[in-house]
Design an enzyme around this catalytic site. Structure first.
Site, short mmCIF file in Angstrom:
data_model
loop_
_atom_site.label_atom_id
_atom_site.label_comp_id
_atom_site.label_asym_id
_atom_site.label_seq_id
_atom_site.Cartn_x
_atom_site.Cartn_y
_atom_site.Cartn_z
N SER A 1 -12.69 1.19 1.28
CA SER A 1 -11.97 -0.09 1.28
C SER A 1 -10.94 -0.11 0.16
O SER A 1 -11.15 0.48 -0.90
CB SER A 1 -12.95 -1.25 1.06
N ASP A 2 -9.83 -0.77 0.41
CA ASP A 2 -8.97 -1.11 -0.73
C ASP A 2 -9.82 -1.98 -1.66
O ASP A 2 -10.82 -2.56 -1.25
CB ASP A 2 -7.70 -1.84 -0.26
N TRP A 3 -9.41 -2.06 -2.90
CA TRP A 3 -10.25 -2.68 -3.93
C TRP A 3 -10.41 -4.19 -3.66
O TRP A 3 -9.55 -4.99 -3.95
CB TRP A 3 -9.64 -2.40 -5.30
#
Ligand code: NAG
Ligand code: NAG
Ligand code: NAG
Ligand code: NAG
Ligand code: NAG
Ligand code: NAG
Ligand code: NAG
Ligand code: NAG
Length: 743
Positions: A254-256
């Site tokens: 996932s993106d952060w």
């Protein structure tokens, strides 16, 4: 400091930068991963699929996982960013993705990827969080400069070569942001909606090329796609989704903070790893249990996520690590992203910069500079006569020079971790895609040092209009600098009134007015623009402006790379990776700034971005896609198109240097589809880099594969060749077509 790290400090100085490693087949890598998973406890597995936490003081990188020492599995270190290592010292600030694209050179794009990865490896980073390949759907898109522009083919080649370079030294690349992360406003929940063909031909295409390059990880985006969060969108990331259908063998991270839904939803949809693991502000952190009771642990215990799926998540992550041989001889992490100033006991002072990297950054800086205008006049009228106006500058004839504009000078270095530095030269945008300014050489320093005592230099390094004009009046040559910047929205500041995406296409700090004022008093004005993307060039036809260089965002060697172009040590060969039009409406898309809640953004322009839109609507841009001048001139001849194996076409032609100096041409191939195929009039399908001595010529051969001349057919879910005649256009830009053929 433990013994292992201490020993590495010595090793780091001794090991060559071209690290040796064993590339395994995906089959072998998955077999090793499965064997490791079989030995792991449930809690060890959780430690692999979930970041250790943004707020965790033990964290050393932008994202880490929990090690399993008894199996020799370290904490995996993931770090920004796509233009060099962020949050530490002694690293190189590389050119941006958009400048890499501007080179139209696969050689340099790949070399940049490799050089960056050598530094990541040297710091012990397993995963380079890049390249970005988000299409620059609108020229003001805040992070557009991190990737390779609005054209899918150029983005695809940029992604392919960058990933190939990165992984060639055993560092994992992470293709991002999947999918359609095309503006910053509302990014945490906007929905990018588009039809299947648009998705395949434009937004997915660079990811397809990434899979073909063997990318080991892909980052799902903050935004929703067709109303479903990218990180729990099974159609994108699931077992029957786009990535796996196209052969992706690595893991999705996932993106952060991009995990907006329950742990079970995300894991079952196909998300393999969540980072950073505790990002609470925007609703992420589900594997850790923030949303839904118990998070992933609870979901596995209750059977909502099967044990097989859980094991597969771990296995896909470990397989990427085995695939690139990171299980053997990989340097341990030797820096501390929580102390970006290099302080503290966990920053071991390892210097990963090399003279080769510095030289490469300088070369790419020069190779990406686009010469947009050159009204060169000489004393005796011959091309080789002594220059009195225009470019290249003639050191022996220039006695007085003005350097005007704050963009020529060193920026404030204390502008925070996100590099929101805007009071000096612009070499990179801000946010997680930014890089180190520690070693930046600003234009003023490089020019002053090169000129030495050969000329008197008068400077005005603010954007004060009167002071700029006063400095310029009566000088032999006036170099005027202007810029525009953008970056990532975060929880971050608004920079000069811009929240990530730019508000408009104007140069910042009245840069356009500054250029006009200088040109009003100096009949040999050279304008240098540092920008993250298209800006207004309303002033470009002023007769006193004898040269324009669009230098983009070239990274730390910005000054030296510009000197090389200005004085002709490097013959310019950069080409625009986007069109520059006068009006934002000429681009056919917009940024949604204001919305009552997260907007649905309908990509109703479909395939018509940038030059594709302008062609259809008969809009002539001021400077077109693919355009760029040289100090040489080039001729094209002898187009031939022959059928080849497997339905491909071999296109060949001859390029010759008809100028008075050696130079490099970047011939481009555009394809015209049969009418009825529903394609824009011309689409980029090939380019080459051809270095030619004076009078020399070379036969260029480009291959069009069946896919290159097919279109995505939503019904059959495949690329299908449309019936009818195709036109092949070969030229120096999309508007400067020199050769035409059909098949
Ligand atoms: C997205 O929605 C459009 C319009 O409803 C549809 O044509 C397309 O197939 C959808 N794409 C995916 C991947 O769901
Ligand atoms: C930078 O590298 C030098 C060696 O070249 C070293 O002495 C110094 O400690 C390093 N600084 C940091 C902050 O890493
Ligand atoms: C100035 O240069 C531009 C492009 O480089 C060219 O189109 C124009 O004709 C030139 N004008 C003169 C007066 O040479
Ligand atoms: C440019 O201006 C200088 C004085 O600043 C003058 O000497 C020169 O003749 C001018 N050149 C042209 C081509 O107008
Ligand atoms: C060009 O520069 C000269 C000074 O060299 C100035 O006198 C003239 O007005 C300028 N021309 C324009 C159109 O600004
Ligand atoms: C830009 O385009 C819009 C819409 O077509 C138009 O209203 C506006 O006048 C144009 N602006 C300029 C500077 O041409
Ligand atoms: C996008 O399309 C949807 C469905 O057709 C519609 O409800 C929505 O208003 C559109 N959004 C915009 C910004 O036009
Ligand atoms: C022919 O093209 C197909 C589809 O692109 C590909 O799968 C196949 O490997 C190619 N075969 C050869 C011999 O290149």
């Amino acid at each position: 400091m433990n013994m292992r790290l201490g020993a590495f400090v010595l090793l780091a100085i001794l090991i060559p930068s071209h690290a040796q490693f064993t590339l395994r087949s995906w089959g072998d890598a998955h077999a090793l991963a499965n064997a490791a998973v079989a030995q792991m406890t449930e809690s060890e597995k959780f430690g692999i699929v979930k970041g250790t936490g943004q707020l965790n003081s033990q964290r050393r990188c932008v994202g880490d996982t929990t090690p399993v020492p008894r199996l020799g599995i370290p904490s995996f270190c993931m770090n920004d960013g796509p233009a060099g290592i962020r949050l530490t010292k002694n690293v190189t600030g590389f050119p941006t993705g958009i400048n890499a694209a501007s080179t139209f050179s696969r050689r340099l794009i790949r070399a940049r990827g490799q050089a960056m990865a050598e530094e990541f490896r040297g710091k012990g980073i397993h995963v380079l969080l890049g390249p970005a390949m988000d299409i620059m759907r609108n020229p003001k898109a805040g992070r557009g400069w991190e990737s390779f522009g609005p054209d899918p083919y150029l983005n695809g080649e940029g992604a392919f070569e960058t990933i190939t370079g990165i992984q060639s030294v055993g560092v994992q690349a992470c293709a991002k942001h999947f999918l359609a992360n095309n503006q910053e406003h509302w990014r945490y929940g906007l929905s990018a909606n588009m039809n299947d063909r648009t998705m395949h031909e434009i937004y997915f295409y660079p990811f397809l090329r990434s899979i073909e390059a063997g990318v080991t990880s892909i980052m799902c985006a903050y935004n929703r796609f067709n109303d479903t969060s990218s990180c729990h969108n099974a159609g994108l990331i699931g077992p029957d989704g786009l990535l796996q259908k196209n052969g992706f063998q690595g893991y999705v991270v996932s993106d952060w903070g991009a995990t907006h839904d329950s742990a079970a939803d995300n894991a079952n949809a196909g998300l393999d790893m969540e980072q950073p693991g505790d990002f609470i502000v925007i609703g992420g952190g589900t594997f850790g249990g923030l949303i839904g009771i118990g998070g992933l642990q609870g979901a596995v215990d209750s059977g909502d996520v099967s044990k097989d799926r859980f094991d597969q998540m771990v296995s896909r992550i470990l397989a990427a690590w085995y695939r690139l041989g990171q299980d053997s001889g990989y340097p341990p992490v030797n820096f501390d992203a929580q102390k970006p100033d290099g302080s503290g006991s966990r920053n071991l002072g390892v210097n990963v910069r090399t003279a080769e990297h510095t030289a490469l950054v300088r070369e790419i800086g020069s190779a990406s500079a686009v010469l947009l205008k050159n009204n060169r006049t000489t004393m005796d009228g011959s091309p080789t006569g002594s220059t009195i106006r225009g470019l290249p500058l003639d050191k022996s004839r220039i006695k007085t020079m003005a350097i005007v504009g704050q963009d020529a000078k060193l920026p404030n270095q204390n502008c925070g971790d996100l590099n929101e530095c805007n009071d000096g030269t612009m070499s990179i945008g801000w946010g997680s895609g930014s890089n180190s300014l520690e070693f930046i050489v600003p234009p003023i320093d490089a020019i002053t040092s090169f000129v030495g005592s050969s000329a008197t230099i008068t400077t005005s390094l603010s954007n004060d209009l009167d002071a700029g004009a006063n400095a310029a009046r009566g000088k032999n040559v006036c170099l005027v600098f202007a810029n525009a910047m953008s970056g990532e929205l975060g929880f971050y500041d608004t920079v000069v009134g811009n929240q990530g995406d730019r508000n408009d296409l104007a140069l910042w700090f009245k840069g356009g007015s500054l250029i006009e004022r200088v040109a009003g008093v100096c009949n040999n004005t050279i304008a240098i623009v540092h920008s993250v993307g298209p800006v207004s060039f309303s002033w470009s036809n002023l007769p006193n402006i004898t040269g324009i260089i669009y230098a983009g965002a070239p990274g730390e060697q910005t000054g030296p790379s510009l000197v090389d172009v200005l004085y002709g040590m490097y013959n310019p060969s950069g080409r625009l990776p986007f069109s520059i039009a006068d009006n934002e409406s000429d681009y056919g898309t917009s940024i949604v700034y204001n919305s009552d809640g997260f907007p649905d953004i309908n990509y109703s322009e479909q395939l018509l971005l940038d030059y594709r839109y302008m062609d259809v609507h008969n809009i002539t841009p001021r400077f077109e896609f693919g355009f760029g001048l040289s100090y040489a001139t080039f001729g094209y001849s002898g187009l031939s198109i022959i059928d080849s194996a497997n339905f491909s076409k071999i296109v060949s032609f001859t390029v010759s240097n008809t100028g008075a100096v050696a130079g490099t041409e970047k011939p481009q191939l555009y394809l015209g589809y049969p009418t009825g195929a529903g394609e824009p009039p011309k689409v980029l399908r090939g380019f080459e880099e051809v270095e030619l001595a004076v009078g020399a010529n070379e036969v260029v051969t480009l291959t069009l594969t069946l896919r290159d001349f097919s279109i995505w057919d939503a019904t059959s879910q495949a690329y299908v060749r449309p019936a009818g005649a195709f036109t092949v256009y070969v030229g120096a830009s999309i508007k400067d077509i020199r050769l035409t053929g059909t098949f």
